[in-house]
Design an enzyme around this catalytic site. Sequence first.
Site, PDB file in Angstrom:
ATOM      1  N   ASP A 131       0.838  -1.200   0.000  1.00  0.00           N
ATOM      2  CA  ASP A 131       0.000   0.000   0.000  1.00  0.00           C
ATOM      3  C   ASP A 131       0.872   1.250   0.000  1.00  0.00           C
ATOM      4  N   CYS A 185     -18.399 -14.383  -7.656  1.00  0.00           N
ATOM      5  CA  CYS A 185     -19.520 -13.640  -7.055  1.00  0.00           C
ATOM      6  C   CYS A 185     -20.865 -14.193  -7.529  1.00  0.00           C
ATOM      7  N   CYS A 188     -24.789 -13.019  -6.742  1.00  0.00           N
ATOM      8  CA  CYS A 188     -24.884 -12.299  -5.454  1.00  0.00           C
ATOM      9  C   CYS A 188     -24.683 -10.799  -5.639  1.00  0.00           C
ATOM     10  N   CYS A 191     -23.334  -7.076  -1.182  1.00  0.00           N
ATOM     11  CA  CYS A 191     -22.510  -5.919  -0.788  1.00  0.00           C
ATOM     12  C   CYS A 191     -23.105  -4.624  -1.330  1.00  0.00           C
ATOM     13  N   CYS A 195     -24.352  -1.506   1.373  1.00  0.00           N
ATOM     14  CA  CYS A 195     -23.553  -0.284   1.546  1.00  0.00           C
ATOM     15  C   CYS A 195     -24.457   0.870   1.984  1.00  0.00           C
ATOM     16  N   CYS A 211     -17.875   6.736   0.045  1.00  0.00           N
ATOM     17  CA  CYS A 211     -17.516   5.582   0.892  1.00  0.00           C
ATOM     18  C   CYS A 211     -17.110   6.048   2.288  1.00  0.00           C
ATOM     19  N   CYS A 238     -14.750   1.439   7.436  1.00  0.00           N
ATOM     20  CA  CYS A 238     -16.022   0.705   7.347  1.00  0.00           C
ATOM     21  C   CYS A 238     -15.742  -0.683   6.797  1.00  0.00           C
ATOM     22  N   CYS A 241     -19.346  -3.866   3.582  1.00  0.00           N
ATOM     23  CA  CYS A 241     -19.451  -4.612   2.322  1.00  0.00           C
ATOM     24  C   CYS A 241     -18.633  -5.900   2.346  1.00  0.00           C
ATOM     25  N   CYS A 245     -20.487 -10.310   2.988  1.00  0.00           N
ATOM     26  CA  CYS A 245     -20.101 -11.194   1.883  1.00  0.00           C
ATOM     27  C   CYS A 245     -20.162 -12.669   2.313  1.00  0.00           C
TER      28      CYS A 245
HETATM   29  C1  B12 Z   1      -7.406   4.296  -2.891  1.00  0.00           C
HETATM   30  C2  B12 Z   1      -7.678   3.122  -1.991  1.00  0.00           C
HETATM   31  C3  B12 Z   1      -8.859   3.111  -1.256  1.00  0.00           C
HETATM   32  C4  B12 Z   1     -10.014   4.077  -1.558  1.00  0.00           C
HETATM   33  C5  B12 Z   1     -10.737   3.584  -2.830  1.00  0.00           C
HETATM   34  C6  B12 Z   1     -11.051   2.072  -2.797  1.00  0.00           C
HETATM   35  C7  B12 Z   1     -11.446   1.473  -4.123  1.00  0.00           C
HETATM   36  N1  B12 Z   1     -12.218   0.414  -4.075  1.00  0.00           N
HETATM   37  O1  B12 Z   1     -11.046   1.969  -5.164  1.00  0.00           O
HETATM   38  C8  B12 Z   1     -10.829   3.989  -0.237  1.00  0.00           C
HETATM   39  C9  B12 Z   1     -10.335   5.058   0.731  1.00  0.00           C
HETATM   40  C10 B12 Z   1     -12.339   4.137  -0.383  1.00  0.00           C
HETATM   41  C11 B12 Z   1     -10.392   2.623   0.280  1.00  0.00           C
HETATM   42  C12 B12 Z   1     -11.157   1.863   1.141  1.00  0.00           C
HETATM   43  C13 B12 Z   1     -10.765   0.629   1.625  1.00  0.00           C
HETATM   44  N2  B12 Z   1      -9.573   0.043   1.471  1.00  0.00           N
HETATM   45 CO1  B12 Z   1      -8.192   0.725   0.258  1.00  0.00          CO
HETATM   46  N3  B12 Z   1      -6.893   1.124  -1.005  1.00  0.00           N
HETATM   47  C14 B12 Z   1      -6.744   2.055  -1.902  1.00  0.00           C
HETATM   48  C15 B12 Z   1      -5.471   1.859  -2.755  1.00  0.00           C
HETATM   49  C16 B12 Z   1      -4.376   2.781  -2.212  1.00  0.00           C
HETATM   50  C17 B12 Z   1      -5.665   2.085  -4.261  1.00  0.00           C
HETATM   51  C18 B12 Z   1      -6.924   1.394  -4.826  1.00  0.00           C
HETATM   52  C19 B12 Z   1      -7.203   1.818  -6.237  1.00  0.00           C
HETATM   53  O2  B12 Z   1      -6.307   1.867  -7.071  1.00  0.00           O
HETATM   54  N4  B12 Z   1      -8.478   2.149  -6.523  1.00  0.00           N
HETATM   55  C20 B12 Z   1      -8.917   2.460  -7.851  1.00  0.00           C
HETATM   56  C21 B12 Z   1      -9.790   1.309  -8.387  1.00  0.00           C
HETATM   57  C22 B12 Z   1     -10.169   1.582  -9.863  1.00  0.00           C
HETATM   58  O3  B12 Z   1      -8.985   0.161  -8.370  1.00  0.00           O
HETATM   59  P1  B12 Z   1      -9.269  -1.142  -7.439  1.00  0.00           P
HETATM   60  O4  B12 Z   1      -9.640  -0.724  -6.080  1.00  0.00           O
HETATM   61  O5  B12 Z   1      -8.095  -2.036  -7.595  1.00  0.00           O
HETATM   62  O6  B12 Z   1     -10.571  -1.741  -8.086  1.00  0.00           O
HETATM   63  C23 B12 Z   1     -10.710  -2.677  -9.130  1.00  0.00           C
HETATM   64  C24 B12 Z   1     -12.189  -2.735  -9.457  1.00  0.00           C
HETATM   65  O7  B12 Z   1     -12.816  -1.603  -8.890  1.00  0.00           O
HETATM   66  C25 B12 Z   1     -12.234  -2.723 -10.960  1.00  0.00           C
HETATM   67  N5  B12 Z   1     -13.062  -1.768 -11.643  1.00  0.00           N
HETATM   68  C26 B12 Z   1     -13.010  -0.428 -11.595  1.00  0.00           C
HETATM   69  N6  B12 Z   1     -13.857   0.077 -12.494  1.00  0.00           N
HETATM   70  C27 B12 Z   1     -14.438  -0.961 -13.140  1.00  0.00           C
HETATM   71  C28 B12 Z   1     -15.390  -0.989 -14.147  1.00  0.00           C
HETATM   72  C29 B12 Z   1     -15.805  -2.230 -14.603  1.00  0.00           C
HETATM   73  C30 B12 Z   1     -16.780  -2.234 -15.712  1.00  0.00           C
HETATM   74  C31 B12 Z   1     -15.304  -3.431 -14.052  1.00  0.00           C
HETATM   75  C32 B12 Z   1     -15.756  -4.754 -14.515  1.00  0.00           C
HETATM   76  C33 B12 Z   1     -14.342  -3.380 -13.022  1.00  0.00           C
HETATM   77  C34 B12 Z   1     -13.945  -2.140 -12.590  1.00  0.00           C
HETATM   78  O8  B12 Z   1     -10.980  -2.318 -11.427  1.00  0.00           O
HETATM   79  C35 B12 Z   1     -10.040  -2.210 -10.426  1.00  0.00           C
HETATM   80  C36 B12 Z   1      -8.934  -3.061 -10.924  1.00  0.00           C
HETATM   81  O9  B12 Z   1      -9.432  -4.102 -11.702  1.00  0.00           O
HETATM   82  C37 B12 Z   1      -5.154   0.336  -2.476  1.00  0.00           C
HETATM   83  C38 B12 Z   1      -3.660  -0.029  -2.498  1.00  0.00           C
HETATM   84  C39 B12 Z   1      -3.136  -0.117  -3.930  1.00  0.00           C
HETATM   85  N7  B12 Z   1      -2.027   0.498  -4.163  1.00  0.00           N
HETATM   86  O10 B12 Z   1      -3.743  -0.752  -4.784  1.00  0.00           O
HETATM   87  C40 B12 Z   1      -5.796   0.107  -1.082  1.00  0.00           C
HETATM   88  C41 B12 Z   1      -6.510  -1.251  -0.822  1.00  0.00           C
HETATM   89  C42 B12 Z   1      -7.322  -1.545  -2.045  1.00  0.00           C
HETATM   90  N8  B12 Z   1      -7.383  -0.975   0.306  1.00  0.00           N
HETATM   91  C43 B12 Z   1      -7.510  -1.947   1.108  1.00  0.00           C
HETATM   92  C44 B12 Z   1      -8.400  -1.970   2.222  1.00  0.00           C
HETATM   93  C45 B12 Z   1      -8.166  -3.036   3.278  1.00  0.00           C
HETATM   94  C46 B12 Z   1      -9.439  -1.035   2.308  1.00  0.00           C
HETATM   95  C47 B12 Z   1     -10.653  -1.060   3.260  1.00  0.00           C
HETATM   96  C48 B12 Z   1     -11.150  -2.461   3.590  1.00  0.00           C
HETATM   97  C49 B12 Z   1     -10.307  -0.293   4.558  1.00  0.00           C
HETATM   98  C50 B12 Z   1     -11.494  -0.096   5.498  1.00  0.00           C
HETATM   99  N9  B12 Z   1     -12.005  -1.115   6.141  1.00  0.00           N
HETATM  100  O11 B12 Z   1     -11.951   0.987   5.704  1.00  0.00           O
HETATM  101  C51 B12 Z   1     -11.692  -0.241   2.442  1.00  0.00           C
HETATM  102  C52 B12 Z   1     -12.487  -1.160   1.499  1.00  0.00           C
HETATM  103  C53 B12 Z   1     -13.504  -0.421   0.688  1.00  0.00           C
HETATM  104  C54 B12 Z   1     -13.736  -1.140  -0.647  1.00  0.00           C
HETATM  105  N10 B12 Z   1     -14.862  -1.797  -0.785  1.00  0.00           N
HETATM  106  O12 B12 Z   1     -12.856  -1.076  -1.522  1.00  0.00           O
HETATM  107  C55 B12 Z   1      -6.692  -3.154   0.667  1.00  0.00           C
HETATM  108  C56 B12 Z   1      -7.650  -4.178   0.029  1.00  0.00           C
HETATM  109  C57 B12 Z   1      -7.297  -5.627   0.280  1.00  0.00           C
HETATM  110  C58 B12 Z   1      -8.239  -6.548  -0.470  1.00  0.00           C
HETATM  111  N11 B12 Z   1      -8.448  -7.726   0.083  1.00  0.00           N
HETATM  112  O13 B12 Z   1      -8.764  -6.229  -1.512  1.00  0.00           O
HETATM  113  C59 B12 Z   1      -5.666  -2.498  -0.317  1.00  0.00           C
HETATM  114  C60 B12 Z   1      -5.201  -3.388  -1.451  1.00  0.00           C
HETATM  115  C61 B12 Z   1      -4.447  -2.050   0.541  1.00  0.00           C
HETATM  116  C62 B12 Z   1      -3.551  -3.235   0.924  1.00  0.00           C
HETATM  117  N12 B12 Z   1      -2.283  -3.184   0.536  1.00  0.00           N
HETATM  118  O14 B12 Z   1      -3.943  -4.198   1.527  1.00  0.00           O
HETATM  119  N13 B12 Z   1      -9.209   2.252  -0.257  1.00  0.00           N
HETATM  120  S1  SF4 Z   2     -21.151  -9.870  -1.223  1.00  0.00           S
HETATM  121 FE1  SF4 Z   2     -19.237 -10.908  -1.836  1.00  0.00          FE
HETATM  122  S2  SF4 Z   2     -19.889 -12.568  -3.207  1.00  0.00           S
HETATM  123 FE2  SF4 Z   2     -21.606 -11.134  -3.010  1.00  0.00          FE
HETATM  124  S3  SF4 Z   2     -21.336  -9.757  -4.776  1.00  0.00           S
HETATM  125 FE3  SF4 Z   2     -20.354  -8.776  -3.025  1.00  0.00          FE
HETATM  126  S4  SF4 Z   2     -18.228  -9.393  -3.161  1.00  0.00           S
HETATM  127 FE4  SF4 Z   2     -19.376 -10.789  -4.489  1.00  0.00          FE
HETATM  128  S1  SF4 Z   3     -16.567   0.315   2.962  1.00  0.00           S
HETATM  129 FE1  SF4 Z   3     -18.663   0.786   3.702  1.00  0.00          FE
HETATM  130  S2  SF4 Z   3     -19.245   2.710   2.723  1.00  0.00           S
HETATM  131 FE2  SF4 Z   3     -17.445   1.904   1.612  1.00  0.00          FE
HETATM  132  S3  SF4 Z   3     -18.295   0.704  -0.086  1.00  0.00           S
HETATM  133 FE3  SF4 Z   3     -18.027  -0.727   1.600  1.00  0.00          FE
HETATM  134  S4  SF4 Z   3     -20.011  -0.701   2.705  1.00  0.00           S
HETATM  135 FE4  SF4 Z   3     -19.954   1.097   1.370  1.00  0.00          FE
END
Ligand code: B12
Ligand code: SF4
Ligand code: SF4
Length: 350
Positions: A131, A185, A188, A191, A195, A211, A238, A241, A245
């Site tokens: 991260d 998934c 399902c 999530c 939210c 979020c 939070c 979500c 799951c």
């Molecule tokens: C910015 C960030 C956040 C942001 C945005 C999260 C997000 N989902 O984008 C915020 C602050 C909201 C956040 C929250 C959390 N985060 Co965070 N975060 C990051 C960070 C630094 C970058 C993520 C990123 O690039 N986001 C941009 C989106 C586009 O990319 P992505 O998250 O990889 O999502 C994929 C899908 O969304 C998909 N997608 C996007 N658009 C589309 C469109 C279509 C059509 C499709 C099919 C798919 C798709 O594409 C992406 C890649 O394939 C990473 C570390 C890293 N360097 O990767 C940690 C990371 C993702 N976070 C992490 C964690 C633990 C959390 C939280 C659980 C913390 C908490 N409890 O509060 C929450 C979870 C919320 C959630 N549901 O994601 C972990 C996740 C571990 C895991 N098992 O996945 C990471 C990997 C950090 C780590 N090293 O462990 N986070």
């Molecule tokens: S709750 Fe879990 S299994 Fe269901 S859609 Fe969300 S990520 Fe997928």
């Molecule tokens: S972390 Fe909480 S607020 Fe963010 S997407 Fe998941 S359920 Fe929604």
Amino acid sequence: MTAADIKARAEELGFDLCGIAPVADHQELRFFDDWLARGFGGEMQYLDRSAERRADVRAVMPSARSVICLGTIYNTDRPYSTAIADEGQALIARYAWGDDYHDVISQRMATLVAWMREQAGFDVEARAYVDTGPVQERVYAQHAGLGWIGRNTCVINPDLGSWLFLSEILCSLPLEPDAPALDRCGTCTLCLEACPTGALVDSYVLDSTRCLSYLTIELKGAIPDAYRDAVGNHAYGCDICQEVCPWNQEAAVSQAPAWLPRAAFDGRSIADLWRTPDADLRRSLKGSAMTRAGVTRFRRNLAVAAGATRDPDALLALDVVHEPACAEPLVQEHVEWAKARSSTQRRTGV
Ligand code: B12
Ligand code: SF4
Ligand code: SF4
């Protein structure tokens, strides 16, 4: 040294998952630009600044041939937030309960890299991130077979669940890659439905600006009015979500003491935490992932939680404590909001 040797060593060092992703133009890397363009990154400008490097790890390390992806379970056997009925209890996301994962995991990865160099007998080029770097960690984790990216956007391992820290080592060795994980998934959508703010605007797409994790941790200014009620008793991050799951209903639990909750935040009420002196809060945050928000933003969140839950004890506490951080304009504004909420309730209650 083979991929199997590295995986065996990673296990010895305490990693729960290890897989190899090839360095390639993975199609999932392309969602990022569109996601940013839609404003879903909010104020996290470091994401915009690093967008080009995030598109390809070779922009970070031109010699990269493999990405060694590592997963670390941080789950404990404590109940999920959705099972806690007491609205006065301050909820903290479980990833932040214990020691700062950046420190714990960086050390483990440094040991792994040193061992790899020793085994190879030459200077393997390697960069380790947890991260901490411009790497789309979830995409590589999926391609390394650690788990699939679920509709909640988290990486889910079919055996362990999604309470996993991801980390990776970019490395110049052409290691044998693993097969990518497949989406499980199915139909399902739990999530998306659970939210509280509708931040999962579509399957696999999260709008950070809605979020609670972003609003309570990353956002530096005021929490927008529209989301304050939805904050509820979420004082930091939070987990909803992930808690709903189905793949987390019997999720693996870590035995590592590092992830157990610190006493200062374990089952504490909003009121208790608000009454805690700044200096004590600062001491308790030190060395945990919660230092990211600091005392002022933490108090901002507690004030919103007091107003959103209208917890009588928490609302009373807002009146009686005058620590320096409570007087910060950012905190004060949220305190005023919370108090106005309580008087609204009193007026409508009579
Ligand atoms: C910015 C960030 C956040 C942001 C945005 C999260 C997000 N989902 O984008 C915020 C602050 C909201 C956040 C929250 C959390 N985060 Co965070 N975060 C990051 C960070 C630094 C970058 C993520 C990123 O690039 N986001 C941009 C989106 C586009 O990319 P992505 O998250 O990889 O999502 C994929 C899908 O969304 C998909 N997608 C996007 N658009 C589309 C469109 C279509 C059509 C499709 C099919 C798919 C798709 O594409 C992406 C890649 O394939 C990473 C570390 C890293 N360097 O990767 C940690 C990371 C993702 N976070 C992490 C964690 C633990 C959390 C939280 C659980 C913390 C908490 N409890 O509060 C929450 C979870 C919320 C959630 N549901 O994601 C972990 C996740 C571990 C895991 N098992 O996945 C990471 C990997 C950090 C780590 N090293 O462990 N986070
Ligand atoms: S709750 Fe879990 S299994 Fe269901 S859609 Fe969300 S990520 Fe997928
Ligand atoms: S972390 Fe909480 S607020 Fe963010 S997407 Fe998941 S359920 Fe929604």
